[in-house]
Design an enzyme around this catalytic site. Structure first.
Site, PDB file in Angstrom:
ATOM      1  N   ASP A 162      -8.276  -7.954 -18.266  1.00  0.00           N
ATOM      2  CA  ASP A 162      -8.542  -8.944 -19.312  1.00  0.00           C
ATOM      3  C   ASP A 162      -7.207  -9.417 -19.868  1.00  0.00           C
ATOM      4  OD1 ASP A 162      -9.221 -10.398 -21.543  1.00  0.00           O
ATOM      5  OD2 ASP A 162     -10.416  -8.833 -22.490  1.00  0.00           O
TER       6      ASP A 162
ATOM      7  N   HIS B  16       0.812  -1.220   0.000  1.00  0.00           N
ATOM      8  CA  HIS B  16       0.000   0.000   0.000  1.00  0.00           C
ATOM      9  C   HIS B  16       0.846   1.271   0.000  1.00  0.00           C
ATOM     10  CE1 HIS B  16      -3.548   2.354   0.290  1.00  0.00           C
ATOM     11  NE2 HIS B  16      -4.310   1.419   0.838  1.00  0.00           N
TER      12      HIS B  16
END
Length: 436
Positions: free
Chosen positions: A382, A148
Site C-alpha cells: 500500500d 532470486h
C-alpha cells in the site's frame, strides 16, 4: 498498448544518520547458491487515486536503507565465493506512461503485453528494478523485478510491505533478519539423504528433453479462478478415505487436482512417470526455527512422482497423498542433511545447482512445478491510497510452471496461472472444474 519511457535512473538508499560503509558484503548461503540465478518479475495494478511517483521513490529509498542487499551488486570475495556487495549502487527506477485507459481484461492478463510493464530481465546488474506506468484513466501499474539469488518469495514479499510502510511515513516493522551465516554444518556431517540429482547435478550432466512436436511459440498462459465453494468441495473429495482424521490442505487438494487435470490434458503415455516439484520453506521446519523475518533464500524442493496410468486411474486422494508425503519428508533432518552436503561435497565432486539447468528450461513436460504465493503478503503493498486490485506474475511462458495466488477478493478463492501448449489448453479448460 504503447508504453512510453519518461525516465530511467538509479535510486540509492536514503539513510537518516551516517551511511554505513560501502565496503561491506554478505556471503551467499548454501540456500542462495542452489536457487535460480535469474530475475523474477511481478505486476501490480492500482485504481485512482494513486500517490505521485516522488512519494513512491522516496519510500523505496527508505526501504533500501533497511534492506541494503537490494541496492548492492552480486560479486565474488577473495576466495571466489559469491557475495552481495553492499555498495549502495542502487536499483533501477523507471517512470513510464501510456495514452490508453487501463482495461485489466486486455492489458493485465497473462500475455506478452505484460513485458512492457516492467524493465527487461536480460543482462541486468541491478538486483531490483521498478517501473511505474501511468494510464490515461489515472490507474497505475507497478512492475517489480528482483534477483532470486538475493531472496525468496517470502523475504521479497516482506520487503514490498516495508516499501509501502515507508511510503506512508510509517516505521518499517518487522525488521529483517540479515544473518546468512547461521546455517552451520554438523561436525561430523550427516548425509542422511541423497542430494545428487536433486538439488545438485554434475557439470557434465545432460538433461533429456521430451520428444514432442510443440515449441515454445506454442505455449499460452491461462488464468483460472477457483471459488472458495469449489475449493471446499475439492478439499472434501481429496480428503475422503485418506486414512487419517486430518484433512489435506487446500493447497495439497488443489495441486493434486491440477496435476491430474493437466496430465490428462497433455495426453501423456500411461507408462511415463510425471512429477510435481514444490517449493518448501525451511523457516518453520528447521529446529530451532529460523525467524520468519529471515531475509534471503531458505527453500528446498519436494518431488511427488507417479506413473501416469496410476495418477489418472486412482481417485484424487491418491495424488493428494503423494503430494502430502513428499512435502512432509522435506523436514528438519532433510534441511540439515542438505546443509552438510552443500558444505562438504559440492566442491569436491564438481557439482552445480540443478536450478542452473532449470533456469533455461521452457518445457517441463511431462512434469510440473508449482510456485505457491498463497501465504505471502503481496497484496499488502500500500503506497498510501490502498492496496492493489491486481497482483500477478509477469508473462513467463514456461510450459508446466504453475503459479497459485490468493484472489484479491479476499474470500478464500484462488487464482491459478497455467502455461500449456495451445493444443492441450482446450481439453484442460473442459476438465479443470470437474470434480469427477
Amino acid at each position: 498498448m504503447r508504453v512510453k519511457i519518461g525516465s530511467s535512473k538509479l535510486v540509492k538508499p536514503f539513510y537518516e544518520g551516517n551511511p554505513p560503509s560501502t565496503k561491506d558484503y554478505i556471503p551467499l548461503s548454501v540456500f542462495d547458491k542452489v536457487t535460480y540465478d535469474q530475475h523474477v518479475a511481478i505486476i501490480y495494478a492500482y485504481r485512482p487515486p494513486t500517490p505521485p511517483n516522488a512519494i513512491i521513490e522516496l519510500g523505496l529509498k527508505k526501504a533500501l536503507a533497511v534492506y541494503r542487499e537490494w541496492a548492492g551488486r552480486l560479486g565474488k570475495d577473495d576466495n571466489g565465493e559469491p557475495i552481495i556487495l553492499l555498495n549502495n549502487e542502487g536499483v533501477r527506477f523507471v517512470e513510464a506512461s501510456t495514452d490508453c485507459a487501463l482495461d485489466h481484461t486486455a492489458h493485465i492478463r497473462p500475455s506478452s503485453s505484460l513485458l512492457s510493464l516492467h524493465p527487461s530481465l536480460e543482462s541486468v546488474v541491478e538486483l531490483v528494478q521498478v517501473q511505474i506506468t501511468r494510464f490515461s484513466c489515472g490507474s497505475m501499474v507497478v512492475g517489480f523485478t528482483a534477483h532470486h539469488l538475493v531472496a525468496d518469495g517470502n523475504a521479497t514479499s516482506k520487503f514490498l510491505v516495508a516499501w509501502g510502510q515507508a511510503c506512508r511515513g510509517l516505521k518499517i516493522n518487522p525488521r529483517p533478519f540479515h544473518d546468512r551465516t547461521i546455517f552451520s554444518p554438523k561436525n561430523p556431517p550427516n548425509f542422511d539423504f541423497e542430494h545428487r540429482g536433486v538439488e545438485y547435478i554434475t557439470k557434465s550432466f545432460k538433461k533429456v528433453y521430451p520428444l514432442i512436436d510443440n515449441s515454445v511459440d506454442d505455449i499460452v498462459a491461462h488464468k483460472i479462478h477457483y471459488t472458495a465453494e469449489f475449493l471446499s468441495k475439492l478439499k472434501a473429495k481429496a480428503s475422503s478415505n485418506n486414512g487419517t482424521n486430518k484433512p489435506f490442505s487446500t493447497f495439497e487438494s488443489l495441486v493434486a487436482h491440477l496435476w491430474r487435470a493437466i496430465t490428462k490434458a497433455r495426453g501423456i503415455n500411461g507408462l511415463e512417470t510425471t512429477q510435481v516439484r514444490i517449493s518448501v520453506d525451511g523457516r518453520a521446519r528447521l529446529i530451532p526455527r529460523v525467524p520468519n523475518e529471515y531475509f534471503g533464500n531458505l527453500v528446498l524442493w519436494a518431488f511427488a512422482r507417479a506413473k501416469v496410468k496410476d495418477l489418472l486411474s486412482e481417485p484424487l486422494p491418491y495424488a493428494a497423498t503423494l503430494l502430502h508425503e513428499a512435502v512432509a519428508n522435506v523436514n528438519d533432518n532433510y534441511f540439515k542433511s542438505f546443509i552438510d552436503f552443500a558444505n562438504h561435497k559440492v566442491k569436491g565432486e564438481n557439482l552445480v545447482p540443478n536450478a542452473v539447468a532449470d533456469t533455461n528450461e521452457s518445457i517441463l513436460w511431462p512434469n510440473l512445478e508449482v510456485d505457491s504465493w498463497l501465504r505471502f503478503p503481496f497484496y499488502d503493498l500500500d503506497f498510501g491510497e490502498g492496496g492493489p486490485y491486481i497482483f500477478m506474475p509477469s508473462f513467463s511462458p514456461t510450459e508446466g510452471m504453475i503459479f497459485l495466488l490468493p484472489s484479491f477478493i479476499g474470500d478464500g478463492s484462488i487464482d491459478v496461472f497455467v502455461p500449456l501448449f495451445r493444443q492441450n489448453l482446450t481439453t484442460f479448460k473442459q476438465i479443470c472444474f470437474s470434480l469427477d
